[in-house]
Design a protein around this motif. Structure first.
Motif, PDB file in Angstrom:
ATOM      1  N   SER A 112     -29.765  42.807  56.323  1.00 39.34           N
ATOM      2  CA  SER A 112     -30.566  42.467  55.143  1.00 39.34           C
ATOM      3  C   SER A 112     -29.709  41.819  54.055  1.00 39.34           C
ATOM      4  N   ASP A 113     -28.408  42.137  54.031  1.00 39.66           N
ATOM      5  CA  ASP A 113     -27.522  41.561  53.013  1.00 39.66           C
ATOM      6  C   ASP A 113     -27.091  40.152  53.399  1.00 39.66           C
ATOM      7  N   LYS A 114     -26.932  39.330  52.377  1.00 37.25           N
ATOM      8  CA  LYS A 114     -26.407  37.984  52.587  1.00 37.25           C
ATOM      9  C   LYS A 114     -24.895  38.036  52.417  1.00 37.25           C
ATOM     10  N   MET A 115     -24.185  37.269  53.216  1.00 37.27           N
ATOM     11  CA  MET A 115     -22.728  37.190  53.089  1.00 37.27           C
ATOM     12  C   MET A 115     -22.399  35.907  52.321  1.00 37.27           C
ATOM     13  N   VAL A 116     -21.782  36.080  51.158  1.00 35.81           N
ATOM     14  CA  VAL A 116     -21.469  34.928  50.312  1.00 35.81           C
ATOM     15  C   VAL A 116     -19.955  34.732  50.258  1.00 35.81           C
ATOM     16  N   SER A 117     -19.524  33.516  50.510  1.00 36.41           N
ATOM     17  CA  SER A 117     -18.096  33.192  50.395  1.00 36.41           C
ATOM     18  C   SER A 117     -17.955  31.883  49.624  1.00 36.41           C
ATOM     19  N   CYS A 118     -16.789  31.692  49.026  1.00 34.91           N
ATOM     20  CA  CYS A 118     -16.542  30.512  48.190  1.00 34.91           C
ATOM     21  C   CYS A 118     -15.277  29.823  48.669  1.00 34.91           C
ATOM     22  N   GLY A 119     -15.157  28.561  48.314  1.00 34.22           N
ATOM     23  CA  GLY A 119     -13.953  27.846  48.699  1.00 34.22           C
ATOM     24  C   GLY A 119     -13.907  26.440  48.152  1.00 34.22           C
ATOM     25  N   LYS A 120     -12.999  25.649  48.733  1.00 32.67           N
ATOM     26  CA  LYS A 120     -12.786  24.271  48.308  1.00 32.67           C
ATOM     27  C   LYS A 120     -12.791  23.367  49.532  1.00 32.67           C
ATOM     28  N   LEU A 121     -13.304  22.165  49.326  1.00 35.54           N
ATOM     29  CA  LEU A 121     -13.359  21.170  50.378  1.00 35.54           C
ATOM     30  C   LEU A 121     -12.668  19.907  49.884  1.00 35.54           C
ATOM     31  N   TYR A 122     -11.830  19.325  50.752  1.00 39.01           N
ATOM     32  CA  TYR A 122     -11.175  18.053  50.458  1.00 39.01           C
ATOM     33  C   TYR A 122     -11.417  17.123  51.640  1.00 39.01           C
ATOM     34  N   TYR A 123     -11.677  15.861  51.358  1.00 39.96           N
ATOM     35  CA  TYR A 123     -11.886  14.879  52.420  1.00 39.96           C
ATOM     36  C   TYR A 123     -11.166  13.596  52.026  1.00 39.96           C
ATOM     37  N   GLN A 124     -10.548  12.943  53.015  1.00 39.70           N
ATOM     38  CA  GLN A 124      -9.930  11.641  52.770  1.00 39.70           C
ATOM     39  C   GLN A 124     -10.130  10.777  54.010  1.00 39.70           C
ATOM     40  N   GLN A 125     -10.549   9.533  53.779  1.00 38.24           N
ATOM     41  CA  GLN A 125     -10.714   8.615  54.909  1.00 38.24           C
ATOM     42  C   GLN A 125      -9.364   8.340  55.540  1.00 38.24           C
ATOM     43  N   PRO A 126      -9.261   8.078  56.833  1.00 41.54           N
ATOM     44  CA  PRO A 126     -10.405   8.029  57.730  1.00 41.54           C
ATOM     45  C   PRO A 126     -10.740   9.379  58.359  1.00 41.54           C
ATOM     46  N   GLN A 127      -9.763  10.263  58.596  1.00 39.28           N
ATOM     47  CA  GLN A 127     -10.069  11.480  59.348  1.00 39.28           C
ATOM     48  C   GLN A 127      -9.293  12.691  58.848  1.00 39.28           C
ATOM     49  N   LYS A 128      -9.405  12.968  57.565  1.00 39.31           N
ATOM     50  CA  LYS A 128      -8.704  14.133  57.025  1.00 39.31           C
ATOM     51  C   LYS A 128      -9.695  15.006  56.261  1.00 39.31           C
ATOM     52  N   MET A 129      -9.671  16.296  56.561  1.00 37.47           N
ATOM     53  CA  MET A 129     -10.546  17.222  55.852  1.00 37.47           C
ATOM     54  C   MET A 129      -9.868  18.586  55.783  1.00 37.47           C
ATOM     55  N   ARG A 130      -9.991  19.224  54.629  1.00 31.99           N
ATOM     56  CA  ARG A 130      -9.514  20.598  54.450  1.00 31.99           C
ATOM     57  C   ARG A 130     -10.687  21.423  53.952  1.00 31.99           C
ATOM     58  N   TRP A 131     -11.025  22.441  54.711  1.00 30.06           N
ATOM     59  CA  TRP A 131     -12.121  23.351  54.385  1.00 30.06           C
ATOM     60  C   TRP A 131     -11.455  24.699  54.170  1.00 30.06           C
ATOM     61  N   GLU A 132     -11.393  25.137  52.912  1.00 35.85           N
ATOM     62  CA  GLU A 132     -10.604  26.327  52.590  1.00 35.85           C
ATOM     63  C   GLU A 132     -11.464  27.391  51.909  1.00 35.85           C
ATOM     64  N   TYR A 133     -11.554  28.552  52.557  1.00 36.17           N
ATOM     65  CA  TYR A 133     -12.246  29.696  51.956  1.00 36.17           C
ATOM     66  C   TYR A 133     -11.253  30.433  51.062  1.00 36.17           C
ATOM     67  N   THR A 134     -11.685  30.731  49.840  1.00 33.95           N
ATOM     68  CA  THR A 134     -10.788  31.414  48.901  1.00 33.95           C
ATOM     69  C   THR A 134     -11.248  32.830  48.568  1.00 33.95           C
ATOM     70  N   SER A 135     -12.545  33.122  48.758  1.00 34.94           N
ATOM     71  CA  SER A 135     -13.025  34.493  48.551  1.00 34.94           C
ATOM     72  C   SER A 135     -14.300  34.718  49.363  1.00 34.94           C
ATOM     73  N   PRO A 136     -14.557  35.905  49.867  1.00 37.59           N
ATOM     74  CA  PRO A 136     -13.805  37.156  49.673  1.00 37.59           C
ATOM     75  C   PRO A 136     -12.584  37.255  50.594  1.00 37.59           C
ATOM     76  N   TYR A 137     -12.358  36.247  51.443  1.00 37.92           N
ATOM     77  CA  TYR A 137     -11.195  36.233  52.331  1.00 37.92           C
ATOM     78  C   TYR A 137     -10.562  34.842  52.265  1.00 37.92           C
ATOM     79  N   ARG A 138      -9.372  34.723  52.826  1.00 38.68           N
ATOM     80  CA  ARG A 138      -8.679  33.432  52.854  1.00 38.68           C
ATOM     81  C   ARG A 138      -8.659  32.909  54.289  1.00 38.68           C
ATOM     82  N   TYR A 139      -9.127  31.672  54.430  1.00 41.63           N
ATOM     83  CA  TYR A 139      -9.196  31.035  55.741  1.00 41.63           C
ATOM     84  C   TYR A 139      -9.163  29.536  55.502  1.00 41.63           C
ATOM     85  N   THR A 140      -8.321  28.819  56.250  1.00 44.16           N
ATOM     86  CA  THR A 140      -8.197  27.377  56.052  1.00 44.16           C
ATOM     87  C   THR A 140      -8.373  26.662  57.376  1.00 44.16           C
ATOM     88  N   PHE A 141      -9.174  25.604  57.339  1.00 44.70           N
ATOM     89  CA  PHE A 141      -9.461  24.766  58.504  1.00 44.70           C
ATOM     90  C   PHE A 141      -9.125  23.340  58.091  1.00 44.70           C
TER      91      PHE A 141
END
Length: 196
Positions: free
Chosen positions: A45-74
């Protein structure tokens, strides 16, 4: 209220909307934003909410980074993907995994809306509100069909940029990602696309 694209006299056709979004995507050399991700699971019943930052640069670079409630970077840097969770770092060649390659391509294309013109992978329909275009993309290939019922992209009409993505999974779960504080064509340090 959603209405069909052809309903109003001054409404754009689906082709014109796709052209406008594609043009904005081509002009976007880089992008950075914050995001809020809300995951709803059928069994919880609870929703899981997380926050982070996204960076993109042409042609093929992307950083998807979770900053809370945990740290995870893709990070996608060309054909290499780096995943960092806690102290563990894994590097994967996108070319070694067909599914991973497809997911990475779709993620990058969804960020800018390029996925709308991918008729091979998705059947797309676009509706309109007073401030947004809402593109519903139904997967056509078997790998994506196993995971997603639909991917819905919300585009701000003024900027022609994605403001929200909703991933509807086959099992009834859904994930909503809202983009905030979007900045385009700002200089990004090359270190953003590496793991420190």
């Amino acid at each position: 209220m959603l209405c069909s694209l052809g309903a109003g006299a001054q409404e754009l056709s689906q082709e014109e909307v796709v052209q406008r979004i594609s043009k904005a995507a081509q002009l976007t050399k880089s992008l950075q934003c914050e995001f809020v991700q809300t995951k709803e699971m059928k069994l919880l019943s609870d929703k899981m909410v997380s926050c982070g930052k996204l960076y993109y640069q042409q042609p093929q670079k992307m950083r998807w980074e979770y900053t809370s409630p945990y740290r995870y970077t893709f990070i996608v840097n060309g054909s290499e993907v780096t995943i960092r969770k806690d102290q563990r770092t894994d590097k994967i060649s996108v070319n070694d995994s067909k599914v991973f390659k497809e997911i990475t391509r779709i993620m990058m294309n969804c960020v800018l809306g390029k996925a709308l013109s991918d008729n091979r992978s998705f059947k797309t329909s676009i509706a309109s509100t007073s401030s947004e275009w809402v593109a519903t993309m139904v997967p056509q290939n078997s790998e994506m069909k196993k995971m997603f019922k639909a991917i819905t992209l919300y585009f701000d009409k003024l900027s022609s940029m994605v403001s929200k993505v909703v991933l509807s999974e086959q099992n009834g779960d859904s994930t909503m990602i809202e983009m905030k504080e979007v900045k385009t064509n700002v200089p990004l340090a090359s270190t953003i696309f590496t793991v420190d």
